[in-house]
Design an enzyme around this catalytic site. Structure first.
Site, mmCIF file in Angstrom:
data_model
loop_
_atom_site.group_PDB
_atom_site.id
_atom_site.type_symbol
_atom_site.label_atom_id
_atom_site.label_comp_id
_atom_site.label_asym_id
_atom_site.label_seq_id
_atom_site.Cartn_x
_atom_site.Cartn_y
_atom_site.Cartn_z
ATOM 1 N N ARG A 193 76.093 28.599 9.517
ATOM 2 C CA ARG A 193 75.821 27.645 8.433
ATOM 3 C C ARG A 193 75.548 28.380 7.121
ATOM 4 N NH1 ARG A 193 73.887 22.407 7.088
ATOM 5 N NH2 ARG A 193 71.914 22.376 5.942
ATOM 6 N N LYS A 236 69.396 15.286 8.995
ATOM 7 C CA LYS A 236 67.955 15.077 9.073
ATOM 8 C C LYS A 236 67.604 13.702 8.537
ATOM 9 C CE LYS A 236 66.332 19.850 8.857
ATOM 10 N NZ LYS A 236 65.479 20.821 8.143
ATOM 11 N N HIS A 288 71.386 18.869 1.857
ATOM 12 C CA HIS A 288 70.056 19.180 1.331
ATOM 13 C C HIS A 288 69.598 18.060 0.392
ATOM 14 C CE1 HIS A 288 70.581 23.798 1.955
ATOM 15 N NE2 HIS A 288 70.174 23.181 3.055
ATOM 16 N N TYR A 300 71.038 30.314 -1.858
ATOM 17 C CA TYR A 300 72.348 30.937 -1.728
ATOM 18 C C TYR A 300 72.824 31.541 -3.041
ATOM 19 C CZ TYR A 300 72.203 28.515 2.675
ATOM 20 O OH TYR A 300 71.818 28.076 3.904
ATOM 21 N N ARG A 335 74.417 21.999 11.006
ATOM 22 C CA ARG A 335 73.208 22.454 11.677
ATOM 23 C C ARG A 335 73.447 22.437 13.191
ATOM 24 N NH1 ARG A 335 71.194 18.647 7.768
ATOM 25 N NH2 ARG A 335 69.867 19.650 6.200
ATOM 26 N N HIS A 388 72.471 29.315 12.814
ATOM 27 C CA HIS A 388 72.137 29.272 11.392
ATOM 28 C C HIS A 388 72.951 30.285 10.589
ATOM 29 C CE1 HIS A 388 69.461 26.115 10.768
ATOM 30 N NE2 HIS A 388 68.315 26.682 11.061
#
Length: 307
Positions: free
Chosen positions: A237, A165, A260, A269, A141, A234
């Protein structure tokens, strides 16, 4: 509202960017409520928030942005209930309008190879290529790339320690090309940064490179090196995830690499991958290809002859 933001920062340990986002969303709500002659949070009801959501929608906000607003409002009212400054949470049953899910943009493998193989024209471009190699190599990210410190990348093992995150740390593989780019950047970095600076990527002034600067440099690289689409962090990524999935088909592995928490986030994806497979199928399978008018004519004439 100020106490709530401090609560997020100190007790919940949210990042400054997350706290700023909550504050902006709540300030926008507060300004609208003042226009509606509301003076107390406890007086706000579900009807008011539905009108607010409708107002956001009329202003052009997407369903995803409105959902973020509602999330901030729900969290805020949970805090108000805890502090006995409200009697209920009026945002609990409010749902944002649905918006079409946009698939992330993906760059072609050949184009990425062309752009990343381009020769840097100055020392800062050596840094830029290093950043983009690392982002595409490990699926980082933007915030993860910007926060990397010198000791985060182990060049001997080919691994990077990344804070994702929620301050969740994960160890990611770093490709050979990215390691070579880091080796080229480090001597230049040593001339720019003071010994007290820990950031891996620094500006010409020697301080940590900002998110906005990374975005601007990536966009510039695409223009200067001849990309046929606008480049943004992005996209690198997304391209990493899509290309990995096309090659391996291992959704769980891609989920782990991207960091994730929910595999449903990674499943977007699979749609990209299916689009690629569907095009190959349409172009290649003898029972899937569309026949030309000439083919149809030949087929019909053959049928008449046999009759």
């Amino acid at each position: 509202m100020t106490d709530f933001i401090q609560h997020l920062a100190s007790e919940k340990r949210h990042s400054p960017r997350t706290c700023d986002s909550y504050q902006r969303d709540l300030q926008r709500l507060a300004a609208w409520l003042v226009e509606q002659n509301h003076t107390q949070w406890r007086a706000v009801g579900g009807y008011d928030l539905r009108r607010y959501v409708a107002n956001l929608s009329r202003q052009g906000l997407s369903g995803r942005s409105i959902a973020r607003h509602l999330s901030a409002i729900r969290r805020f009212y949970q805090y108000l209930l805890r502090e006995r400054l409200a009697t209920d949470n009026p945002a609990l049953d409010i749902r944002p309008p649905k918006s079409s899910r946009r698939l992330p943009g993906v760059a072609d493998v050949d184009q990425l190879n062309y752009l990343l193989d381009a020769t840097p024209d100055d020392p800062l471009e050596v840094r830029d290529r290093c950043m983009f190699e690392l982002m595409y190599s490990s699926g980082l990210r933007l915030a993860e790339l910007a926060s990397l410190d010198l000791n985060a990348v182990d060049r001997k093992s080919g691994e990077a320690r990344v804070a994702g995150k929620g301050d969740k740390t994960r160890i990611l593989p770093v490709g050979r090309k990215a390691l070579e780019a880091i080796a080229q950047w480090l001597p230049i970095r040593a001339e720019l940064a003071p010994q007290t600076e820990t950031a891996l990527f620094v500006s010409r002034r020697g301080d940590r490179l900002s998110h906005r600067s990374i975005q601007a440099r990536l966009s510039r690289w695409g223009v200067v090196k001849g990309a046929d689409q606008k480049l943004h962090p992005h996209m690198l990524r997304h391209s990493f995830a899509s290309h990995m999935l096309e090659s391996s088909g291992d959704l769980r592995a891609v989920q782990e690499l991207l960091g994730h928490a929910d595999i449903a986030t990674t499943q977007v994806y699979t749609h990209l991958d299916f689009q690629h497979l569907a095009r190959v199928y349409d172009q290649s399978h003898p029972r899937a290809r569309r026949r030309s008018p000439r083919d149809n004519g030949d087929q019909n004439s053959g049928q008449k002859g046999s009759e």
